[in-house]
Structure formats: C-alpha cells, structure tokens
Design an enzyme around this catalytic site. Structure first.
Site: not given
Lengths: 379, 127
Positions: A280, A331
């Site tokens: 991440y 995103y």
C-alpha cells in the site's frame, strides 16, 4: 500448510481517472459487472455483499443498503466497513470467513468513488473531534510526512530514496491498462516536484481518481468452475494502533508487523517465499515501512533497498506494485492492489507479468496510519 | 469546542499551565483528553501540572495550504512532542525556521492567544 479455504474467483475494475458524470455507485456497479464476467458467474450467484463507502458516498455505514438496492442483490451476508486503505483486504477477509463458515457461498466485495470529479480533498484535520486543526494539522500527507521525517532522522533515509518508489510505480503503470499516470518520471523529476508537506513532494503522494473495483470471493471448489485459475487466500492478517498518540512509536506503525506476520503464519510462508508484493502506497514512505514490517529488510534498511530501483523492479529480487499502485495506477485505496495480486498469480499480466509469480503479498493501511490488513495470495 | 470534558485543560492553558489528566484509579497519566482512562477505563481523574518540557519526536513542514485560515502562516511546522512526563502531544514549535527544527530538539511549552483562546505551542528550550 496454507489456509486456502476461500478463493478469489473474479476481479473487475471500472474505467479509472477523471470520469465526468459518474458517481460512487455507478462506478461500483461498472466494476461489479466486470467482476461478475471475470468470475464467469451470474449476478444471482452472489449471496454476500460487502462494501466500502467512497469519499464521495453520502451513505457512510449504510452504503451496503444503497449499493444492494441499486444492483438488485438481496444477500444472506452483508455490511460496510470504513478502514481507509486497509478496507479492501479486510473485506476480502470477512468474505473469506463467511465462505469458510458457510454463511455465504459467493461474496462480492465492492468499492466505488468519484473522488476526483466530486472534488474530495482528503484535507480533514485528524485527532479527536477536529482537534489537530488547532495546530494546523490537516490532510493525509502530514502523518506520513512525520513518519518519513523520523525515519530519515534515525536511519539516514533520503528523499531521493523515496523518489525511487515513485519511479518504480510509474514505470510499472506504463504497462497497466487501468493506469492514469503513464508518463515516465525520474528521481530528478521527483526532487523537482513541489513540496506538499515537507519532506513529501508532490510525486511522493497518491493520485485522487474516480473509479470502482469489485472482488468476488467464493470456495476453492466453486472458483475452480470459473473462467480463471482460482487464487486462494493462503493467509490473512490485520493489525491496528487505534490510539494515535498513545504509542511512543506510533509514527513507525508497529502494528503492521503483526499484521503481516499473522498472514505469514496462517499461510505457512516467510518473506523469502514471496514472489511479488503489492504494498500500500498512499505515500512513498509507506512502501519503505512495509518492506521493513514484512521482513524483506531489517529495520532502517528499506531506503538503501529501494535505491536505484532495481531490487523492487519487475525483474528484481522483490517486484513491488507491478501495476503502479496508488501513486501512478489509480487511487483506489488499495483495491487495485488486490486485483493486481490476483492477476499476477493467474499469470495474465502480459508485459508486466512477473515470471514465476506464485505467491503474492498484498498490504493495505489507512486512516491516521492506524489500520492495516494483509493478504497472501497463492494457487 | 470547549465542553465539560476539556474545560479544565483550556482553563489551565489560559492560566499559563499545561495540565493533563492522571487517573486516580490506576495512576496512568494520559493525553489526549478523555472521559475515561484508556488503561483501566476509570472515569476518575485529576488534572496534573506538567513541566512543559519535552523533545521533538518528529515533525513536518506544511508548504501547501489545506486550510485557508493557515495560508498566511506557510511554511509552518507541526510536531509530535514527547513530554518529559510520558504523554505525547501534537503541536507547533514556534521561533524555529524550517531549516532549524530537528528531531530530538529540546522544547518547552509556551502559550499563544488566538481568537481569545490560549493555545499550547512549544519553543526551543533554553540550554
């Protein structure tokens, strides 16, 4: 022995980018349609629905109601969860547990967000109430900037080293069909990009995009009847530090170590077994911390590990974020990290395929650096 | 913003004192302000005077205005302060430029009045 009692049988993404006229729900629906096709199932096979409200979703914890009504699913098992970038992994875990216990046969995990066109700013003040706003602490970059600054002070980590994470993401994004940002960048471009919250430059920060992602979780037996090779959930973990200032080393996100070690234990693997990692990356520093927490390097050694960008490249010793991640692909708050992990294990990534990828670590983290989840995907 | 639960903190700030809660049941010194002790869940607490001394754990420098009210202060720092007595606070270190602030810088509390509120900030401690 890996756990493996549930599998991902389908993944789907909507278009990504700046998508005028779309909403969180319409993008979630587009992704769900694609995931259903990918899994080779009918919509009515879905008897579990787990969702994450986007920044542009007004429903909050009741998001599952709105989406379920919109797509006509009356599930046996449902709910919504908001743990920021840890949510995708956490929902896949809940889905896997529902499947393993028999509470559901086939669970759709779904996310959509029109963050870009609806102008989500991710600029809220953190803390209790909005208390950190008293000291001008706004937005999501600041926590990571504080974390990066401490890492720099203790271990000599440099901004240029962070830049290599951005460069790696961008060159992988160039080969991703979903990617929003494909223009090549260099470490010099990273250094020249404007400072947002020092020490983080613009190119240290994730994008803000519109899009949706859906992931179908079912039993390995059902998955075997689908269109693709099933990707089993070998291991799953979570870890959280819910008290921001309560821990002396909060800036280091120590819970992430527990999160990944739990998944390793469940999968019966260790860092050396991981062929490819989707880590991440809300900000570049996040990748460095994951490399340490997941045991790929010792504490403080992640900066030199990423420097030069060769070890984390697609043909390096640990390929990282092979579709570009939050920094360059889109995103989707970690949802596309799961999708890319699945595709790498299936071996369908074409020019960005990591040779011999059989085991993938996927990590997510969110909120004020509080939450984390991890998945180990295998065959 | 000021309520029954945090009034004592802000009243102390107005008097030039940094006070946080100590749990009467288990003795845990806590911050942020809370109605219960995160160690033992007791609601009984007393407001204890702190030295106001601490060190910078880490910091960031805002160079982009996320909030219009802060635009004219750019660039400004936000720091995590390790207080001598144990708890940590988020705050600003005043009187040091972006080039001067450092991890482990020794600081002491100061109070700045903003719109009628006395806000705890920090300054470089005298050597």
């Amino acid at each position: 022995m890996p756990w493996g009692k549930a599998a991902i049988s389908g993944v789907g993404a909507s278009r990504q980018g700046k998508l005028e006229g779309e909403t969180a729900i319409s993008l979630a629906t587009e992704a769900l349609r694609n995931a259903i096709t990918d899994a080779g199932i009918e919509k009515d096979d879905i008897d579990g629905l787990l969702t994450m409200p986007g920044s542009s979703s007004p429903e909050g914890a009741k998001h599952y109601l709105a989406l379920g009504e919109h797509v006509g699913i009356n599930p046996r098992f449902t709910g919504s969860l908001a743990m920021g970038g840890a949510t995708a992994g956490a929902l896949v875990q809940l889905a896997a547990m529902a499947v393993a216990t028999g509470m559901a046969n086939t669970v759709a995990c779904v996310f959509g967000d029109a963050a870009r066109t609806q102008g989500s700013k991710f600029d809220a003040a953190a803390g209790r109430g909005d208390s950190w706003g008293i000291w001008g602490m706004f937005g999501n970059a600041a926590n990571s900037a504080i974390s990066a600054r401490r890492h720099m002070a203790l271990y000599g980590t440099t901004s240029e080293q962070l830049g290599w994470v951005a460069v790696n993401g961008r060159r992988n994004a160039a080969l991703s069909e979903h990617a929003v940002m494909k223009e090549p960048i260099t470490v010099a471009d990273h250094q020249a990009s404007r400072m947002i919250v020092d020490p983080l430059h613009l190119l240290d920060c994730c994008l803000i995009t519109d899009g949706g992602v859906a992931i179908i979780v079912t039993s390995p037996e059902r998955a075997a009847a689908g269109r693709h090779r099933p990707v089993r959930l070998w291991g799953m973990g979570q870890g959280h530090t819910l008290e921001n200032l309560g821990r002396e080393d909060w800036w280091y996100l120590p819970h992430q170590k527990d999160c990944v070690s739990g998944a390793y234990r469940m999968a019966g693997v260790s860092p050396k077994d991981i062929d490819v990692a989707q880590l991440y990356d809300n900000f570049t520093i996040a990748v460095l911390l994951w490399l340490e927490h997941a045991g790929f390097v010792k504490v403080g050694e992640s900066g030199p590990f990423v420097e030069g960008g060769t070890r984390i490249a697609r043909d390096g010793e640990l390929p990282v974020n092979t579709a570009g991640g939050n920094l360059s692909e889109s995103y989707m708050q970690g949802w596309l990290h799961v999708v890319e992990g699945v595709r790498q294990i299936r071996g369908e990534c074409d020019t960005r395929q990591v040779e011999g990828a059989e085991i993938c670590l996927v990590t997510g983290r969110g909120m004020t650096l509080n939450t984390s989840s991890s998945l180990i995907l295998g065959r | 913003m000021i309520d029954e639960g945090n009034k004592a903190f802000w009243d102390a700030c107005a008097a030039g004192e940094l006070r946080v809660q100590r749990c009467i049941t288990c003795g845990h010194l806590r911050y942020p302000i809370s109605t219960v002790c995160p160690e033992c869940l007791s609601e009984d607490a007393a407001w204890e005077l702190l030295s106001g001394r601490g060190t910078v754990v880490s910091f960031c420098i805002f160079r982009h205005a996320y909030n219009e009210a802060w635009r004219d202060r750019l660039p400004y720092n936000v720091a995590i302060i390790q207080l001598e007595e144990g708890p940590r606070m988020l705050s600003n270190v005043h009187g040091v430029s972006p080039d001067e602030i450092r991890v482990d810088l020794e600081v002491k509390v100061a109070f700045e009045v903003e719109q009628g509120f006395s806000i705890p900030v920090f300054e470089r401690a005298a050597r």
